[in-house]
Write an enzyme that holds these catalytic residues in place. Sequence first.
Site, short mmCIF file in Angstrom:
data_model
loop_
_atom_site.label_atom_id
_atom_site.label_comp_id
_atom_site.label_asym_id
_atom_site.label_seq_id
_atom_site.Cartn_x
_atom_site.Cartn_y
_atom_site.Cartn_z
N HIS B 151 51.55 59.74 10.35
CA HIS B 151 50.91 58.69 9.54
C HIS B 151 51.86 58.16 8.47
O HIS B 151 51.41 57.68 7.43
CB HIS B 151 49.63 59.21 8.87
N SER B 272 72.61 37.94 2.94
CA SER B 272 71.62 36.88 2.69
C SER B 272 72.36 35.63 2.26
O SER B 272 73.37 35.70 1.58
CB SER B 272 70.67 37.35 1.59
N LYS B 278 72.41 41.65 -0.77
CA LYS B 278 71.68 42.16 0.38
C LYS B 278 72.57 42.72 1.48
O LYS B 278 73.64 42.19 1.76
CB LYS B 278 70.80 41.06 0.99
N GLU B 285 66.06 45.56 13.19
CA GLU B 285 64.90 44.68 13.23
C GLU B 285 64.81 43.98 14.59
O GLU B 285 63.72 43.79 15.13
CB GLU B 285 65.00 43.64 12.13
#
Lengths: 456, 456, 456, 456
Positions: B151, B272, B278, B285
Site C-alpha cells: 500500500h 526543464s 530539474k 516515466e
Amino acid sequence: MARLPDPQHELFVRLNSSLRFDRRLAPYDIRGSRAHASALVGAGVLSDAELEKILEGLDAVEQEFARGGFPFADDDEDIHMAIERRLIELAGPVAGKLHTGRSRNDQVATDLAMFVADHAVRGSELIAALLERLLALAERYAGWAMPGYTHLQRAQPVYLGHHLLAWFWMLRRDAGRFAAAGAAAGEMPLGSGALAGVNWELDRAGVAAELGFTSVSPNSLDAVSNRDFALDYLSAATVCAAHLSRIGAEIVIWSSQEFGFCEPAANFASGSSLMPQKKNPDAAELLRAKAPRIASAFSTLTGVLHGLPLAYSKDLQEDKEPLFDAVDNLELSLEAAEVLVSGLSFDRERLAEAAADELLAATDVADLLVRKGMPFREAHGVVGALVRKALDTDRALSELTREEIAGFSELLDDEYYETLGDGQWLESKRSVGGTSSARLAEQLDAARSSLRALTA
Amino acid sequence: MARLPDPQHELFVRLNSSLRFDRRLAPYDIRGSRAHASALVGAGVLSDAELEKILEGLDAVEQEFARGGFPFADDDEDIHMAIERRLIELAGPVAGKLHTGRSRNDQVATDLAMFVADHAVRGSELIAALLERLLALAERYAGWAMPGYTHLQRAQPVYLGHHLLAWFWMLRRDAGRFAAAGAAAGEMPLGSGALAGVNWELDRAGVAAELGFTSVSPNSLDAVSNRDFALDYLSAATVCAAHLSRIGAEIVIWSSQEFGFCEPAANFASGSSLMPQKKNPDAAELLRAKAPRIASAFSTLTGVLHGLPLAYSKDLQEDKEPLFDAVDNLELSLEAAEVLVSGLSFDRERLAEAAADELLAATDVADLLVRKGMPFREAHGVVGALVRKALDTDRALSELTREEIAGFSELLDDEYYETLGDGQWLESKRSVGGTSSARLAEQLDAARSSLRALTA
Amino acid sequence: MARLPDPQHELFVRLNSSLRFDRRLAPYDIRGSRAHASALVGAGVLSDAELEKILEGLDAVEQEFARGGFPFADDDEDIHMAIERRLIELAGPVAGKLHTGRSRNDQVATDLAMFVADHAVRGSELIAALLERLLALAERYAGWAMPGYTHLQRAQPVYLGHHLLAWFWMLRRDAGRFAAAGAAAGEMPLGSGALAGVNWELDRAGVAAELGFTSVSPNSLDAVSNRDFALDYLSAATVCAAHLSRIGAEIVIWSSQEFGFCEPAANFASGSSLMPQKKNPDAAELLRAKAPRIASAFSTLTGVLHGLPLAYSKDLQEDKEPLFDAVDNLELSLEAAEVLVSGLSFDRERLAEAAADELLAATDVADLLVRKGMPFREAHGVVGALVRKALDTDRALSELTREEIAGFSELLDDEYYETLGDGQWLESKRSVGGTSSARLAEQLDAARSSLRALTA
Amino acid sequence: MARLPDPQHELFVRLNSSLRFDRRLAPYDIRGSRAHASALVGAGVLSDAELEKILEGLDAVEQEFARGGFPFADDDEDIHMAIERRLIELAGPVAGKLHTGRSRNDQVATDLAMFVADHAVRGSELIAALLERLLALAERYAGWAMPGYTHLQRAQPVYLGHHLLAWFWMLRRDAGRFAAAGAAAGEMPLGSGALAGVNWELDRAGVAAELGFTSVSPNSLDAVSNRDFALDYLSAATVCAAHLSRIGAEIVIWSSQEFGFCEPAANFASGSSLMPQKKNPDAAELLRAKAPRIASAFSTLTGVLHGLPLAYSKDLQEDKEPLFDAVDNLELSLEAAEVLVSGLSFDRERLAEAAADELLAATDVADLLVRKGMPFREAHGVVGALVRKALDTDRALSELTREEIAGFSELLDDEYYETLGDGQWLESKRSVGGTSSARLAEQLDAARSSLRALTA
C-alpha cells in the site's frame, strides 16, 4: 486491528469490503488453510491436537458453505477474515494460531491461483466438448457445397465440413492458451507472507503438493504482487471469445432470410414481443456480444496493474470481479455454443445453389489459361474482362460464345466450358489444407488426432 | 484488375492503400516469393530457367529495398503488388507467373507470421539482456537493506537485491509468453490461396522448411482469417509492458526527493525548459506511459476481429499498424530499461535509514509472542496496541518501558527489546523465497539457472 | 540545460524525443509564440524593437515549415525547443527572451488545445458534409420499400429513406460531441508556467483572444496536467467511429450477393489478386475496421492518465500519437464515407421483393385483431400460431383458407386478406418517427432544420 | 410466443435471460407502462375503465417490488415480460392490451434512457458535494505551502489550497459531461415500436412530458438501435474516474512515510492481517483502482456496437451490466472521495519544510537575471550551472559565495541572496491562475461562482 479504532466509516466498509464477491473463493481458502495448518505443525507452531481441532473446524465451516448456511458477520471484511473469525467461533482460540506465518496477501494470491488453475482446466474441457461436436458436424457435412466468402462476397466454393473445421482449428488453439494459463497458475504464492517471506520455516513444497501446485514462487515480493496467471487466463479467454464472436456472427448472417443457409433449433431461438413471426438467433448474437465484455476484463486488470508499485496494493482487489465475470461468461458461451451448433439445421439446397454461382469458377478459368502457358497475372486480366463482359450483358460466363471468348484470348476453347461445367471447383483445390474431398479427409484425420491429444 | 475500371477514386486509394505501412514487410515478402517460386517449379508452373529469372529479379528488388531505392509507383496498392509490379519490370512477363497458386490473402498472413516470429525472438533476446543486468544488480545489492512496501506504506524490510529479483521474475515469465507467440507464428499459411486452397499441388512442407516455419496450416479458410499469432505476440507485449510500467513507476517514486532512494544517470534524465534545477526521470516515466499504448494494440486487434465473418475481410488490414507500433515501442522500452536500471545510483544510507524504522519489526514482535505460546491473532492485537501507544506518545517501540509493555502482555520481556534491537528483521524471513540472505542466495542461483535456460 | 551534462545517451534520446510526431504542432507553436511575445512587451520583458525582431524571426521560421525546409538539428528534443533554437539562429540572442514566463508544460498544452479545437471544427464540418449527402439520398429514396431488420431477421418493412435517416441522426449527435470537445479546448493553458503560474503579470486574456481561446485556465497546476479536451475529442471520435462501423457493416451485408441490395461504385471498390470476378466493398469494411483503433486512442490516453500525479509528468507526452492517429483516421473515414454512400447504387427491385415478404405483416394482422377488441398479447399468440401453420404447410399467410383462419380466431375474416394484400404495412406505421410517408416527410423537414442549425 | 415451442433449452435460457440484472429497471418500466397506458386511451385502444384497472395493477406491482416481494416466475425472460405477466395475473386479460403499439425494443431503450438520466443527475449531485468539500478545504489550506511537482520531482512551491483547487476544476468539468449525458438521455424512444414505428397514433409528446423527457426520437430505427446516451454517460464516468484515480494516487503518495504530507482518518483506513503497525490508505488506492473498470464499461459498450447492423440486435442486451457496474462504482467512489478528502489530516510542518527546499527557487533566480536584462534562455543556463555547483559541493544555493556567484554572471549580486531568502517564491507567481495569495483568492471566488452555477 488494535492499532485502528472501530468501527470503520460505513462508506469505507462499502468501498473496501470484498466479501460480496470474494466469498466465491471460500472452497479454495479452506483447502489452503488445511494445508497451511499442517505446515504449521511441521514448523512447531501447532501441536497435532491443535491441528486436529483446526481441521475439524474447517470441515464444519466447509459444510456451512456447502449448505449455504455460513453465518457472515457484519464486519467481515473479506472471505479470509470471515472464515478465520468463524473458525475461532467454532474451534476456539487455538484457531487464532492459524494465521501464523501467513498474510492475506499470499493467501488471496494462492486462492486466486487455485481458482484460475481450475477454470483453465474447465475452459479446456468445454472447448474439447465443443470441438468434438464440430468434428462430428464436419464429418456429417463433409460433402455439402457452399460458397466461401472473402469480404462477404462469394469467392470460391468450399465444403461446409471444411468451413466447420475452420472453426475447429480456431478453438483448438484456444485450448493451448488455457493450458498455458493453467501452468502459470501452478506456482504457489503461499509462504511469501505479506511481502518479505515469513519468520518460520514452512514446508512450502509439501503445501504446494497438497494443494496441487507444481512449484513454489521463488520471490516473496513478486509472489504477492503477481497476477500474471489471471492475465494469462484472461488473454486466453479474450481470444477464445473473439473466436466465438466470429462464429456467432457467421451464424447470424447465415440465418438471415437472404442467406437462408441455416436455422437455429426452435428451442434455441426466441421470438418477439411485438412481431409474431419472428424467430431470432439470440444465442448466436450473444456469442458475438460477449466478446467485448471478456476483452474488457483483460483491459481492466492490465489497467489496474498499470504503474502499480510493488508489493501488494489494495488496487489488486479489483482483480476478482473482472476475472469472475469473464470466467462465467466464457464458460456459459462455450456451453451454449456446443448446443447451438449441434442444433443448427442447414439447408443443403440453398447452400448448393449459392455455391453453383459460376463466377466462383473464375480462378479456375484463370488457372486453365495458366496451364496453357499464360502467365497468371495476364490470365487474371483476361478472366476479369470476361467477367465484366458477362455482367454487362447479363449472362453467365458459360453463356458467352466461342467467338466472344476467343476474342479475349486465343487460348480459350472448349475447355473453358468444361471448366465451368464440371462443377469440380471444389475438388480442384487440392493443395494441403484445401477444400477438396481428399484433403478434407486428411484434415478430419488430423483434427481427430489433435482432439485426442487434447483430451488424453 | 480488369473487372474494375481505373482509376480508383483518390479517397478510396487513400483509405485502401496499405503501402504506407506494409512496406515494412518487404523482406518477408521477398523471402516468401523465393520459396513460392521454387514450389511452382515442383508443380510444373515454372521451368528452371523461369525460376532463375524470377530469383534474379527478386534479388534485384531486395537490393533496391536495401539501398532505400525501391521505386514505388503511384498506383501500388500494397507491398505485395508493388513488389510483383517491380519484378515484372525487372524480370519481364515471366514474373507474371509468380502469383499462380497464391493470393494476397495467404501471402500477407505468411509475411506477418514471419514478422511476428522474428520479433518474438527479438523480444526474448531483449528480455534476456535486461534479466542479465537485473541479476548482476541483484548480486551487487544483495546485502543492501531497504523498506519493503505494501500500500506504499513501509511494511517489512527487504534487501534491495531481493526487490530487484522481483523485477527479474516478472520479466522472466514474459520470455515464456514470447516463446509461445513465436510457436504460434510457426504455422505457415502460404498455400491456402484466397480461402479454399489452390488448384496446384505445391510442396507446402518444403516451402515451410525453407522459410523457417515448423508446420503448415491445416485449413485454408482458417489460415487466411487467422491472426492469433499476432494476438499472442500482443498479449505477451501487453503483459510485459505492464511489468515495465510497474518498474518505471517504482523508479519514479524512488527518485523523488522524499524517497531519495536512487537517481537515474545524468545522461538518462532530462531537465526543464523553465526550471534550471530539474533532473527528471523521464525514461522511467515513459516506461510507465508506454503500457496503455501497447495494451491498446491488443484491444484494437481483438476489436477488429470482433464478429468478423470468415475468411479474409479487408478489416484485417488494420492488424499491422497496431502490431508495428507495439513492437517498436516494446523493443525500445526493453532496450531503454536495460540502460536505465544499469545507470541507477542507489543511496545505501537513505535506504538503510528508511529500513531501520522500528515499526517494520512489528510482525517480528508478534511472532515473538507466538513463539511464547500466544495465538497469532491475539499477538497481532497486542502489538497493534503497542504501536498505537508508541505513536500516541511519540516514541519508538523500543522506548516503551518494561512496565508499559508488560501491561500489554505478561509474555513481553527483555526479548522484546532484543527483537527490536538486533536488526535481524530481514534475516528472520527465512521461508523459501523470503528475503533472508541464505534464501536470497538460493534465489540468485535459481535466477541464474533460469536465465541460462532462456539463453541456451 | 546546464545542470545536466551533454550528450544524453542515444537510447534516452530515442525514447524521450517527441520531434518525430510533435512537429505537427509547429503552426500552433508559432502562433502561440507570437501572442506570448506580444504579452512580454506588456510585461516589460521585451521592447517593441525586440518584439519586432522576434516576430520577423517567427515569420521566417513559419515560412521554412511551409516550404518544408525547416532545418531540424540532431539534438532538437521537441518541436518547442527546435523552434526556439532556430529562432535564436535567425533572430539572435534576443530570441532567448521569448521563453520568459513560459514553460514547455503550458506551451504544449496550449498547442494541443489549439490543435483539438481546429479538429473539433473539422470533424463537425466533415459530418455536416456527410449529413448533407445522407439527407439528399434519403429524399431520393423516400419511397423505396425495403425490409427493416431486427436480429438481422426481416421484421417490418421500412422505406430506404427512413433507414438512411437513421444514419443521419446517429451522426448528427456526433456533431454535438465535437462541439463540446471544441468548447473544452477553448480554455487557454498558456500563462500557467511549469505548474505554479509565472513571475510576470502577463495579459492572459489578451493572449487568449488573439489565439482564439474563449477563456483562460483558472488554475495553473490543473492547466498543465489537464488533457480533458483531448479525451473529449477522442470520446466523440470513438462514438462517431462506432457509428461509421455500423454503417459500414450494413453496406457490407447489403452488398453481399445474397442480399443484393446495393453495390459500391466501381471506383470505390477493389478486386482480388487471385479471383478475377471479385468486386469487394473494401471502403465499407474499412469504415467498420477503423473503429477499434480510434476507440483504442481514447483507452490509451485514459490509461496514461490513470493514477498519474499532478502536475506535468512525462507520461503526458504519450497523448499526441494516439490523438493524431485518431484524428487522421476519423477524418479520412468521414470523407470516404461521404463518397462511399454517394456512390452506392441500390437495387429497387431486390429491395421491394424482400420487403414484400408477407411475414413482415404479422404485426399488422395482430393489430387488426386488436382493433376488433382482442388484447394484443392474445392477438400476438393467434398470429404466431398462424405463422407456424403457414410455415409448416409451406404456404404464405394469405394462402391459408377462411376456414383455417377462423379456426384460430373467430375475429379473423376478410379483413385478414385485405391487411395482407394492401401492401400498406409501411403506411400503417404512422406514429411520430415512424416510417409512413407522412411521418417520413416530417422527419426530412426536421433533418433539414437540424442540419441547417449545424452549418449556420 | 406461439410460433416457437416451449420450453426453451435450459442453456438458452441461461444465456438469453436478462432478468438477473435488468430487474433493476423495474421502476422505470412501471413508470413507462403507466404513461403508455394513458396514451393507449388517447389512441382508442383502452377505455378509461381499462386504464384504471391497468394502473391499479401497476400500482400493485410497484408495491410488490418496493416490498421486495415481487414473485418472479421461472420463465420470465426479462423484466418487461415479468411485469406484464404479473400484471395480467393481477389485473386480468385487459392487461394483455398494454403491449399494443409497443415493443420491448423501444421499451427497454426508454427504461434505460430514464435510468441514465437519473444517474447523470446523481453523478452531478455527488460531484457537487465533493466540490463543496474541496472548496472548503482549499479555503482552509489557502496559506499552507507545499512543493509542487513535475515528474514527481519538486519543482516550485504552491499553496495546498491551490493544489486542492486543481482537483476542484478537474471534477468541475466532469459535471458538465454528466449534464451532456443527461441531455442525450432526454429523447424518448417509446413509440418507435420494434423498429418502424407503430400502427397507432400515440401522443408521444405527451408521454415524453409525463416521463420527464424533453423530446421524442425522430426516427424509429435509430431510436431502438441507439445507445449513445449510455456511451455519453460512460465516457463522462470514465473521465471522472480517471480524475479520481489521479487524486487517489496523490493521496497514496502523500500518505507514504517518506512524503508524510497527510494521513487518512483512522476510520477511513485499514490495517494488515499480519503486520500490526500498518495503517493503509485503502480508500485512496481503490479510488485509483476503480478507473480501469469504469473505462472498460465504455470499451465494452463501444465493442458491442462495433459493426452492429440496425435496428435492434440481441447484442444490445450487453449494454446493461457494464453500465450498472460503472454507475455503482463511480457513485460509490464519489461518495467515498468526499469523506476521504474531508478526513485527511495534513502535516503543515512537513509540507512547509519540503517547500522550503531552495532549489525550488531556481526559476526565481533566473527571472531575477531576466529582470536585469539577461535573456531567459541564457539565465536558465547560468542558474543551471549554479545548481550543479551547489550540488557538487553539497551546499545550498545560498551558501555559494559572492565571488562564486559573480563567477557565473556579473549580474548576480546581493539580490541573489534576497531572492533565495525571502521565501516569496509562492507570492511571485502572480499571473492569473497562479498560486500567489491574491490570485488564489480570485480563484476561490471563481470556484465558488462555478459551484453555485452547478447547484443552482
